[in-house]
Design a protein around this motif. Structure first.
Motif, PDB file in Angstrom:
ATOM      1  N   GLU A 179       0.810  -1.225   0.000  1.00  0.00           N
ATOM      2  CA  GLU A 179       0.000   0.000   0.000  1.00  0.00           C
ATOM      3  C   GLU A 179       0.840   1.271   0.000  1.00  0.00           C
ATOM      4  O   GLU A 179       0.302   2.378   0.048  1.00  0.00           O
ATOM      5  N   GLU A 180       2.167   1.122  -0.060  1.00  0.00           N
ATOM      6  CA  GLU A 180       3.046   2.258   0.186  1.00  0.00           C
ATOM      7  C   GLU A 180       2.835   3.411  -0.789  1.00  0.00           C
ATOM      8  O   GLU A 180       3.054   4.575  -0.454  1.00  0.00           O
ATOM      9  N   ARG A 181       2.411   3.132  -1.993  1.00  0.00           N
ATOM     10  CA  ARG A 181       2.222   4.196  -2.989  1.00  0.00           C
ATOM     11  C   ARG A 181       0.835   4.833  -2.909  1.00  0.00           C
ATOM     12  O   ARG A 181       0.564   5.797  -3.619  1.00  0.00           O
ATOM     13  N   ARG A 182      -0.040   4.280  -2.072  1.00  0.00           N
ATOM     14  CA  ARG A 182      -1.394   4.840  -1.932  1.00  0.00           C
ATOM     15  C   ARG A 182      -1.463   5.655  -0.643  1.00  0.00           C
ATOM     16  O   ARG A 182      -1.530   5.100   0.451  1.00  0.00           O
ATOM     17  N   ARG A 183      -1.449   6.949  -0.788  1.00  0.00           N
ATOM     18  CA  ARG A 183      -1.452   7.805   0.392  1.00  0.00           C
ATOM     19  C   ARG A 183      -2.831   7.815   1.046  1.00  0.00           C
ATOM     20  O   ARG A 183      -3.846   7.974   0.366  1.00  0.00           O
ATOM     21  N   PRO A 184      -2.911   7.666   2.370  1.00  0.00           N
ATOM     22  CA  PRO A 184      -4.212   7.693   3.059  1.00  0.00           C
ATOM     23  C   PRO A 184      -4.858   9.069   2.956  1.00  0.00           C
ATOM     24  O   PRO A 184      -4.164  10.091   2.906  1.00  0.00           O
ATOM     25  N   PRO A 225      -4.621  13.618   7.369  1.00  0.00           N
ATOM     26  CA  PRO A 225      -4.987  12.490   6.495  1.00  0.00           C
ATOM     27  C   PRO A 225      -4.100  11.288   6.833  1.00  0.00           C
ATOM     28  O   PRO A 225      -2.885  11.335   6.664  1.00  0.00           O
ATOM     29  N   ALA A 226      -4.710  10.219   7.339  1.00  0.00           N
ATOM     30  CA  ALA A 226      -3.905   9.087   7.802  1.00  0.00           C
ATOM     31  C   ALA A 226      -4.757   7.837   7.923  1.00  0.00           C
ATOM     32  O   ALA A 226      -5.989   7.896   7.980  1.00  0.00           O
ATOM     33  N   ASP A 227      -4.091   6.706   7.960  1.00  0.00           N
ATOM     34  CA  ASP A 227      -4.720   5.420   8.244  1.00  0.00           C
ATOM     35  C   ASP A 227      -4.639   5.218   9.756  1.00  0.00           C
ATOM     36  O   ASP A 227      -3.545   5.011  10.298  1.00  0.00           O
ATOM     37  N   PRO A 228      -5.763   5.292  10.475  1.00  0.00           N
ATOM     38  CA  PRO A 228      -5.700   5.242  11.947  1.00  0.00           C
ATOM     39  C   PRO A 228      -5.105   3.937  12.486  1.00  0.00           C
ATOM     40  O   PRO A 228      -4.381   3.956  13.479  1.00  0.00           O
ATOM     41  N   ASP A 229      -5.399   2.818  11.826  1.00  0.00           N
ATOM     42  CA  ASP A 229      -4.852   1.539  12.288  1.00  0.00           C
ATOM     43  C   ASP A 229      -3.339   1.501  12.142  1.00  0.00           C
ATOM     44  O   ASP A 229      -2.620   1.027  13.026  1.00  0.00           O
ATOM     45  N   GLN A 230      -2.835   2.014  11.015  1.00  0.00           N
ATOM     46  CA  GLN A 230      -1.394   2.005  10.806  1.00  0.00           C
ATOM     47  C   GLN A 230      -0.682   2.982  11.740  1.00  0.00           C
ATOM     48  O   GLN A 230       0.404   2.673  12.250  1.00  0.00           O
ATOM     49  N   LEU A 231      -1.279   4.153  11.968  1.00  0.00           N
ATOM     50  CA  LEU A 231      -0.668   5.085  12.908  1.00  0.00           C
ATOM     51  C   LEU A 231      -0.653   4.504  14.321  1.00  0.00           C
ATOM     52  O   LEU A 231       0.314   4.686  15.072  1.00  0.00           O
ATOM     53  N   LEU A 311      10.648  -1.705  13.676  1.00  0.00           N
ATOM     54  CA  LEU A 311      11.021  -0.382  13.168  1.00  0.00           C
ATOM     55  C   LEU A 311      11.006  -0.331  11.646  1.00  0.00           C
ATOM     56  O   LEU A 311      10.800   0.738  11.064  1.00  0.00           O
ATOM     57  N   ALA A 312      11.214  -1.482  10.991  1.00  0.00           N
ATOM     58  CA  ALA A 312      11.080  -1.520   9.531  1.00  0.00           C
ATOM     59  C   ALA A 312       9.632  -1.243   9.139  1.00  0.00           C
ATOM     60  O   ALA A 312       9.358  -0.511   8.183  1.00  0.00           O
ATOM     61  N   ILE A 313       8.686  -1.822   9.887  1.00  0.00           N
ATOM     62  CA  ILE A 313       7.265  -1.575   9.626  1.00  0.00           C
ATOM     63  C   ILE A 313       6.937  -0.108   9.876  1.00  0.00           C
ATOM     64  O   ILE A 313       6.237   0.537   9.079  1.00  0.00           O
ATOM     65  N   VAL A 314       7.447   0.438  10.975  1.00  0.00           N
ATOM     66  CA  VAL A 314       7.219   1.854  11.289  1.00  0.00           C
ATOM     67  C   VAL A 314       7.713   2.741  10.145  1.00  0.00           C
ATOM     68  O   VAL A 314       7.019   3.658   9.707  1.00  0.00           O
ATOM     69  N   LYS A 315       8.926   2.469   9.667  1.00  0.00           N
ATOM     70  CA  LYS A 315       9.497   3.284   8.589  1.00  0.00           C
ATOM     71  C   LYS A 315       8.605   3.265   7.353  1.00  0.00           C
ATOM     72  O   LYS A 315       8.329   4.318   6.755  1.00  0.00           O
ATOM     73  N   HIS A 316       8.140   2.085   6.951  1.00  0.00           N
ATOM     74  CA  HIS A 316       7.322   1.981   5.738  1.00  0.00           C
ATOM     75  C   HIS A 316       5.961   2.661   5.921  1.00  0.00           C
ATOM     76  O   HIS A 316       5.444   3.278   4.979  1.00  0.00           O
ATOM     77  N   ILE A 317       5.392   2.554   7.110  1.00  0.00           N
ATOM     78  CA  ILE A 317       4.107   3.227   7.347  1.00  0.00           C
ATOM     79  C   ILE A 317       4.292   4.744   7.272  1.00  0.00           C
ATOM     80  O   ILE A 317       3.487   5.455   6.654  1.00  0.00           O
ATOM     81  N   VAL A 318       5.346   5.255   7.894  1.00  0.00           N
ATOM     82  CA  VAL A 318       5.608   6.695   7.871  1.00  0.00           C
ATOM     83  C   VAL A 318       5.843   7.167   6.440  1.00  0.00           C
ATOM     84  O   VAL A 318       5.341   8.225   6.031  1.00  0.00           O
ATOM     85  N   ARG A 320       4.624   5.783   3.765  1.00  0.00           N
ATOM     86  CA  ARG A 320       3.331   5.758   3.078  1.00  0.00           C
ATOM     87  C   ARG A 320       2.544   7.042   3.367  1.00  0.00           C
ATOM     88  O   ARG A 320       1.805   7.543   2.516  1.00  0.00           O
ATOM     89  N   HIS A 321       2.707   7.591   4.565  1.00  0.00           N
ATOM     90  CA  HIS A 321       2.019   8.821   4.941  1.00  0.00           C
ATOM     91  C   HIS A 321       2.790  10.067   4.496  1.00  0.00           C
ATOM     92  O   HIS A 321       2.461  11.184   4.900  1.00  0.00           O
TER      93      HIS A 321
END
Length: 344
Positions: A179-184, A225-231, A311-318, A320-321
């Motif tokens: 989902e990284e290219r789809r901004r929330p 604008p964000a994905d609440p679950d990912q944040l 932290l790899a997951i955190v980096k990718h979520i950030v 994406r946002h």
């Protein structure tokens, strides 16, 4: 001299090309070749342009009538190493054409894939080996020993939980990357996300005798604008890490600041800081903390239930946002994890 139509064709193609005479002198270098190998190539012998024995052997093989040849080279260019696949082919007029295909990204991705598979295999093998060993023991020597059985079952439960967390983090990382290219675009209350993460981790903080402190007055009405679950996943991970690894300082502080203009994001932003007063991290580790499976202390991380992927997951979520993550720490001075998120 190379044919003018051949030179024109070489200039239109998007990859580096050299035209070489039968005497192995450069007849023409297109703009891509000059960007890769430097200027002033025409008229020089090939061996002075590229001191690569494998390439010279391929050129001589083509000149000897052995057909098209390919060779992989590593070239130093603009302070970095470039991996190229060079194809050498004969032209109708007797000269040669050398095409250079940049394979750096492909080779890097392949190396990352191999490392990833190796790391996953290693992480799964350890608990699986333990489980298989205990199953064998429970069927044999400890079969009628209730004390040993209870102890082994507890260890098996812990190892199974570790595998479950690893698989869960792998699936989470895969989803985030997809989902990284789809901004929330959903309006999300950042303050509510932070309070929810803190509430969920309150029992852990209490058990570790760590105070969770949220700076008051700056967490109301912070919609982004964000994905609440990912944040929630981001801040749960950061706060949990601060409790587990920085909890020796007795408190974890979470703060939010509004920034009217953040140069990195080119606009207004919210900055969230998760800070602890623990033992800190040696600066040598900071650039690699967000790498998959990178651990400062492997044994301690596993004892704390870490998978090396958080932290790899955190980096990718950030990312994406469209945000940024920064880590500041010194030995004995605690750690600060800063998350910058665009307001719009």
């Amino acid at each position: 001299m190379a044919d003018s139509s051949t030179i024109s064709l070489a200039e239109t193609l998007p990859f580096p090309i050299l035209l070489v005479s039968p005497a192995q002198r450069v007849l023409h270098a297109n703009s891509g070749a000059e960007a890769l190998l430097g200027t002033g190539l025409v008229g020089r012998t090939l061996v002075t342009v590229l001191r690569q024995p494998g390439l010279i052997e391929a050129v001589e093989a083509v000149l000897a009538g052995q057909g098209r040849q390919q060779v992989r080279l590593r070239l130093g260019s603009q302070g970095r190493e470039t991996q190229v696949l060079v194809t050498v082919a004969a032209l109708a007029e007797g000269s040669l054409v050398l095409t250079f295909e940049d394979r750096t990204a492909v080779e890097t991705a392949e190396a990352m894939r191999r490392d990833f598979v190796a790391n996953v295999s290693h992480e799964l093998r350890t608990p699986l080996t333990a489980l298989m060993g205990f199953v064998e023991t429970l069927r044999g020597a400890a079969k009628d020993d209730p004390v040993a059985r209870d102890r082994f079952l507890a260890i098996m439960e812990r190892e199974a939980g570790r595998m479950n967390r690893l698989v869960g983090d792998l699936l989470s990382l895969s989803r985030v990357e997809a989902e990284e290219r789809r901004r929330p675009t959903t309006g999300t209350d950042l303050g509510a996300v932070l309070r929810g993460a803190m509430q969920a981790l309150a029992p852990l903080a209490e058990a570790r005798q760590v105070q969770l402190l949220l700076r008051e007055g700056l967490t109301e009405g912070l919609k982004i604008p964000a994905d609440p679950d990912q944040l929630t996943q981001v801040f749960t991970n950061l706060i949990e890490n601060a409790i587990k690894y920085g909890g020796s300082g007795g408190e974890v502080r979470i703060s939010v600041d509004k920034i009217d203009y953040e140069p990195v994001l080119r606009g207004a932003a919210l900055r969230v800081v998760v800070a602890d007063r623990g033992e800190g991290i040696d600066p040598i580790h900071l650039p690699r903390l967000t790498e998959r499976f990178y651990r400062i202390d492997t044994h301690r991380s596993r004892e704390q239930g870490g998978t090396g992927l958080g932290l790899a997951i955190v980096k990718h979520i950030v990312l994406r946002h469209r945000g940024r993550m920064k880590i500041e720490s010194e030995k004995g001075q605690g750690s600060r994890f800063l998350i910058l998120l665009p307001v719009s």
